[in-house]
Design a protein around this motif. Structure first.
Motif, PDB file in Angstrom:
ATOM      1  N   GLN A  34      34.224 -38.222  30.888  1.00 44.99           N
ATOM      2  CA  GLN A  34      32.935 -38.919  30.806  1.00 44.99           C
ATOM      3  C   GLN A  34      32.251 -37.934  31.923  1.00 44.99           C
ATOM      4  N   GLY A  35      30.959 -37.555  31.570  1.00 52.37           N
ATOM      5  CA  GLY A  35      30.121 -36.847  32.358  1.00 52.37           C
ATOM      6  C   GLY A  35      30.061 -35.290  32.683  1.00 52.37           C
ATOM      7  N   GLN A  36      31.131 -34.712  31.966  1.00 56.52           N
ATOM      8  CA  GLN A  36      31.416 -33.304  32.132  1.00 56.52           C
ATOM      9  C   GLN A  36      30.434 -32.563  31.321  1.00 56.52           C
ATOM     10  N   ILE A  37      29.981 -31.547  31.443  1.00 52.00           N
ATOM     11  CA  ILE A  37      29.235 -30.393  30.984  1.00 52.00           C
ATOM     12  C   ILE A  37      29.957 -29.411  30.214  1.00 52.00           C
ATOM     13  N   ILE A  38      30.046 -29.554  28.861  1.00 54.95           N
ATOM     14  CA  ILE A  38      30.688 -28.426  27.955  1.00 54.95           C
ATOM     15  C   ILE A  38      29.874 -27.629  27.216  1.00 54.95           C
ATOM     16  N   GLN A  39      30.137 -26.197  27.552  1.00 53.59           N
ATOM     17  CA  GLN A  39      29.283 -25.268  27.017  1.00 53.59           C
ATOM     18  C   GLN A  39      29.907 -24.792  25.607  1.00 53.59           C
ATOM     19  N   GLU A  40      29.297 -24.678  24.784  1.00 54.46           N
ATOM     20  CA  GLU A  40      29.842 -24.500  23.208  1.00 54.46           C
ATOM     21  C   GLU A  40      29.438 -22.839  22.964  1.00 54.46           C
ATOM     22  N   LEU A  41      30.156 -22.070  22.760  1.00 57.50           N
ATOM     23  CA  LEU A  41      30.152 -20.561  22.422  1.00 57.50           C
ATOM     24  C   LEU A  41      30.777 -20.260  20.863  1.00 57.50           C
ATOM     25  N   GLY A  42      29.949 -19.632  20.155  1.00 57.35           N
ATOM     26  CA  GLY A  42      30.621 -19.342  19.045  1.00 57.35           C
ATOM     27  C   GLY A  42      30.215 -20.113  18.027  1.00 57.35           C
ATOM     28  N   TYR A  43      29.678 -21.058  18.028  1.00 59.55           N
ATOM     29  CA  TYR A  43      29.207 -22.153  16.975  1.00 59.55           C
ATOM     30  C   TYR A  43      28.763 -21.732  15.600  1.00 59.55           C
ATOM     31  N   ASP A  44      29.016 -21.969  14.587  1.00 50.92           N
ATOM     32  CA  ASP A  44      28.706 -21.539  13.393  1.00 50.92           C
ATOM     33  C   ASP A  44      28.659 -22.694  12.406  1.00 50.92           C
ATOM     34  N   GLU A  45      28.340 -22.642  11.109  1.00 48.21           N
ATOM     35  CA  GLU A  45      28.473 -23.512  10.139  1.00 48.21           C
ATOM     36  C   GLU A  45      29.889 -23.893   9.818  1.00 48.21           C
ATOM     37  N   ASP A  46      30.685 -23.160  10.099  1.00 47.26           N
ATOM     38  CA  ASP A  46      32.271 -23.596   9.775  1.00 47.26           C
ATOM     39  C   ASP A  46      32.875 -24.527  11.052  1.00 47.26           C
ATOM     40  N   SER A  47      32.100 -24.584  12.100  1.00 45.04           N
ATOM     41  CA  SER A  47      32.936 -25.151  13.250  1.00 45.04           C
ATOM     42  C   SER A  47      33.030 -26.618  12.657  1.00 45.04           C
ATOM     43  N   ASP A  48      34.034 -27.217  13.247  1.00 45.65           N
ATOM     44  CA  ASP A  48      33.990 -28.747  12.931  1.00 45.65           C
ATOM     45  C   ASP A  48      33.524 -29.716  13.446  1.00 45.65           C
ATOM     46  N   GLN A  49      32.420 -30.350  12.751  1.00 38.85           N
ATOM     47  CA  GLN A  49      31.554 -31.547  13.415  1.00 38.85           C
ATOM     48  C   GLN A  49      32.041 -32.502  13.927  1.00 38.85           C
ATOM     49  N   ASP A  50      33.282 -33.182  13.254  1.00 40.56           N
ATOM     50  CA  ASP A  50      33.943 -34.126  14.069  1.00 40.56           C
ATOM     51  C   ASP A  50      34.338 -33.946  15.266  1.00 40.56           C
ATOM     52  N   LEU A  51      34.705 -32.815  15.772  1.00 44.89           N
ATOM     53  CA  LEU A  51      35.486 -32.497  16.771  1.00 44.89           C
ATOM     54  C   LEU A  51      34.321 -32.416  17.766  1.00 44.89           C
ATOM     55  N   ARG A  52      33.099 -31.641  17.631  1.00 47.82           N
ATOM     56  CA  ARG A  52      32.043 -31.563  18.180  1.00 47.82           C
ATOM     57  C   ARG A  52      31.580 -32.786  18.785  1.00 47.82           C
ATOM     58  N   GLU A  53      31.233 -33.911  17.740  1.00 49.02           N
ATOM     59  CA  GLU A  53      30.711 -35.026  17.949  1.00 49.02           C
ATOM     60  C   GLU A  53      31.768 -35.891  18.824  1.00 49.02           C
ATOM     61  N   GLY A  54      33.014 -35.923  18.547  1.00 55.24           N
ATOM     62  CA  GLY A  54      33.940 -36.350  19.621  1.00 55.24           C
ATOM     63  C   GLY A  54      34.059 -36.085  21.012  1.00 55.24           C
ATOM     64  N   ILE A  55      33.672 -34.910  21.184  1.00 51.90           N
ATOM     65  CA  ILE A  55      33.495 -34.357  22.504  1.00 51.90           C
ATOM     66  C   ILE A  55      31.970 -34.820  23.286  1.00 51.90           C
ATOM     67  N   GLU A  56      31.204 -34.812  22.505  1.00 49.75           N
ATOM     68  CA  GLU A  56      29.917 -35.590  22.902  1.00 49.75           C
ATOM     69  C   GLU A  56      30.213 -37.129  23.115  1.00 49.75           C
ATOM     70  N   GLU A  57      30.805 -37.672  22.420  1.00 51.53           N
ATOM     71  CA  GLU A  57      31.188 -39.222  22.615  1.00 51.53           C
ATOM     72  C   GLU A  57      32.063 -39.351  23.844  1.00 51.53           C
ATOM     73  N   LEU A  58      32.876 -38.461  23.912  1.00 54.44           N
ATOM     74  CA  LEU A  58      33.972 -38.737  25.152  1.00 54.44           C
ATOM     75  C   LEU A  58      33.114 -38.415  26.400  1.00 54.44           C
TER      76      LEU A  58
END
Length: 145
Positions: A21-45
Motif C-alpha cells: 500500500q502506498g508504493q509508487i510503481i513505474q511501468e515501462l514497456g507497456y503495450d496492448e499485450d500487457s496483462d490488464q488484470d495484473l496491472r489493475e491488481g497492482i493498482e488495487e494493492l
C-alpha cells in the motif's frame, strides 16, 4: 480501479510481487499485450496508479514488460534503474515459453548481471507472462521479506 477492490483478495496476482500500500510503481514497456488484470491488481494493492516512463521522481518499484523484439534488455534494465529508490525492486515481465516475444532465461540472467542486478526469483504471474524479480545489490543485502 474498482471501488470495491480488496487489497487482501487472494485472487489478486499482484500479491505475488510483494508490492505494498502506498508504493509508487513505474511501468515501462507497456503495450496492448500487457496483462490488464495484473496491472489493475497492482493498482488495487498499492492504492496508486501505475506511473509511466515520463515520471521523473523516485519510484519504489518498476514493472518492466519486455519482449524479445523490444531491443536490448540490458539497456532497458539500466533505464529502469534511473528513478528506482534505493532498495527498490524491478519485476521483469516477459512472455512465457512458446509465446511471441519470449526471452530466454540465460538472456535475462546475462542482462541482469551486466546491469548490476541480482535475479532473486521467478514466477508465472499471468496467463501469458512470467515474472523475474531483480534486485539491486543493496536490496539483496538489506534482507528478504
Amino acid at each position: 480501479m474498482s471501488a470495491t477492490a480488496d487489497p487482501a483478495d487472494k485472487s489478486n496476482p499482484a500479491l505475488r510481487l510483494g508490492f505494498e500500500q502506498g508504493q509508487i510503481i513505474q511501468e515501462l514497456g507497456y503495450d496492448e499485450d500487457s496483462d490488464q488484470d495484473l496491472r489493475e491488481g497492482i493498482e488495487e494493492l498499492t492504492g496508486t496508479e501505475l506511473v509511466d516512463e515520463d515520471y521523473d521522481d523516485v519510484a519504489d518499484g518498476v514493472l518492466l514488460w519486455h519482449r524479445d523484439e523490444d531491443g536490448d534488455l540490458t539497456d532497458a534494465l539500466v533505464d529502469a534503474l534511473e528513478y528506482l529508490a534505493e532498495g527498490g525492486l524491478i519485476w521483469l515481465l516477459t512472455p512465457k515459453t512458446g509465446r511471441d516475444g519470449h526471452v530466454e532465461a540465460h538472456e535475462i540472467a546475462d542482462a541482469a548481471k551486466t546491469a548490476g542486478l541480482s535475479q532473486t526469483s521467478s514466477v508465472a504471474i499471468a496467463k501469458d507472462w512470467a515474472g523475474t524479480r531483480l534486485a539491486t545489490p543493496k536490496a539483496t543485502k538489506a534482507g528478504k521479506r
